[in-house]
Design a protein around this motif. Structure first.
Motif, PDB file in Angstrom:
ATOM      1  N   CYS A  90       0.796  -1.232   0.000  1.00 25.81           N
ATOM      2  CA  CYS A  90       0.000   0.000   0.000  1.00 25.81           C
ATOM      3  C   CYS A  90       0.826   1.278   0.000  1.00 25.81           C
ATOM      4  O   CYS A  90       0.318   2.335  -0.378  1.00 25.81           O
ATOM      5  CB  CYS A  90      -0.942   0.004   1.209  1.00 25.81           C
ATOM      6  N   ASP A 118      -4.717   2.387   7.447  1.00 26.46           N
ATOM      7  CA  ASP A 118      -3.316   2.698   7.122  1.00 26.46           C
ATOM      8  C   ASP A 118      -2.856   4.030   7.710  1.00 26.46           C
ATOM      9  O   ASP A 118      -2.207   4.835   7.036  1.00 26.46           O
ATOM     10  CB  ASP A 118      -3.100   2.672   5.604  1.00 26.46           C
ATOM     11  N   ALA A 130       1.389   0.253   6.400  1.00 28.21           N
ATOM     12  CA  ALA A 130       0.280   0.636   7.276  1.00 28.21           C
ATOM     13  C   ALA A 130       0.372   2.091   7.723  1.00 28.21           C
ATOM     14  O   ALA A 130      -0.452   2.547   8.509  1.00 28.21           O
ATOM     15  CB  ALA A 130       0.230  -0.276   8.496  1.00 28.21           C
TER      16      ALA A 130
END
Length: 287
Positions: A90, A118, A130
């Motif tokens: 991510c 996150d 995160a």
């Protein structure tokens, strides 16, 4: 005027400290429709090529900062109007979304489609995938935050698909007044998302799609669908509850009211392909 779309292949895996995300990104690039604009690949070392040391509480921080700088340089080279990112974990959204914030300012909203917000820091977790949304807001590690010149206003965020956040995450979302919409709300029509777009007068959308928002019983290429996993192997964090149809309907609704200028697909974990790759490497006559 036709907008320039940069497609960025970003096989970063160190942000989640999970090597299979590298192959997941490469497969997304292979499976995607042919690009109509420039295509770039952020250089990322293959798993096992270099040690991952923890610096300032972040696993592989030197590698992550190098990749962040490379991604920023590639984006600046093209100065695109819109960006598609094929990740990777991510954290790949940090540089492209920072670019879009510079270009569109307060007219930009971030639709974060994810089971998790996150927004953690090193005090909660050492893996920076995160931390990414928190860094866009301006919280967390100073070296990640320094890449975001125009900070993301919390009111311009909608986290869709989230459920059962950790205590820290729940407190963070409440204190920053970040809008959320849970899986049942999304399945019921996603009205909260449309209301958020109207209320915040959002004209442009950067969409982050973490595939782990999908139900692992229905979509098997996510972390939580690991073959042979135990019930508590992933720390009992939230697991996805949406279907592909739920996600597509939500995105189509949102982009009927605001123009999509950013799209990240992240955290593709192709378990069958990983296992097949390992099988091929172990077979006779294949080496």
């Amino acid at each position: 005027m036709t907008k320039k779309t940069l497609r960025l292949s970003f096989p970063q895996w160190q942000g989640g400290n999970n090597p299979p995300y590298h192959l997941g990104s490469l497969l997304l690039s292979f499976l995607s429709p042919e690009a109509r604009g420039p295509v770039e690949t952020v250089p990322v070392a293959l798993p096992g090529a270099e040690p991952l040391n923890e610096v300032d509480g972040i696993t592989a921080k030197p590698q992550l900062l190098r990749q962040l700088g490379d991604a920023t340089a590639l984006i600046e080279k093209h100065d695109p109007d819109t960006v598609v990112v094929l990740g990777g974990d991510c954290l790949v959204s940090l540089a492209p979304f920072a670019h879009l914030l510079n270009k569109y300012g307060e007219k930009l909203g971030v639709l974060w489609i994810d089971s998790h917000p996150d927004v953690q820091t090193t005090e909660q977790y050492s893996n920076a995938h995160a931390h990414v949304l928190g860094a866009l807001i301006g919280t967390g590690d100073k070296d990640l935050v320094s890449h975001v010149r125009h900070k993301l206003s919390p009111s311009k965020i909608m986290i869709a698909g989230i459920h059962d956040p950790l205590d820290y995450e729940r407190d963070y979302l409440a204190s920053h007044q970040i809008a959320t919409s849970g899986p049942e709300q999304i399945k019921a029509g996603g009205g909260e998302v449309m209301e958020w777009i109207a209320k915040e007068k959002i004209e442009y959308l950067a969409i982050h799609l973490d595939l782990d928002v999908l139900d692992p019983a229905l979509f098997r290429s996510v972390l939580f669908a690991q073959p042979g996993r135990g019930e508590h192997d992933f720390g009992d964090v939230a697991e996805g509850k949406l279907t592909i149809e739920d996600v597509l309907k939500l995105i189509n609704q949102a982009t009927s009211e605001a123009e999509a200028v950013g799209l990240t697909i992240a955290e593709h974990m192709p378990w069958d392909m990983i296992n097949l790759k390992n099988l091929l490497s172990a077979l006779p006559l294949m080496k």
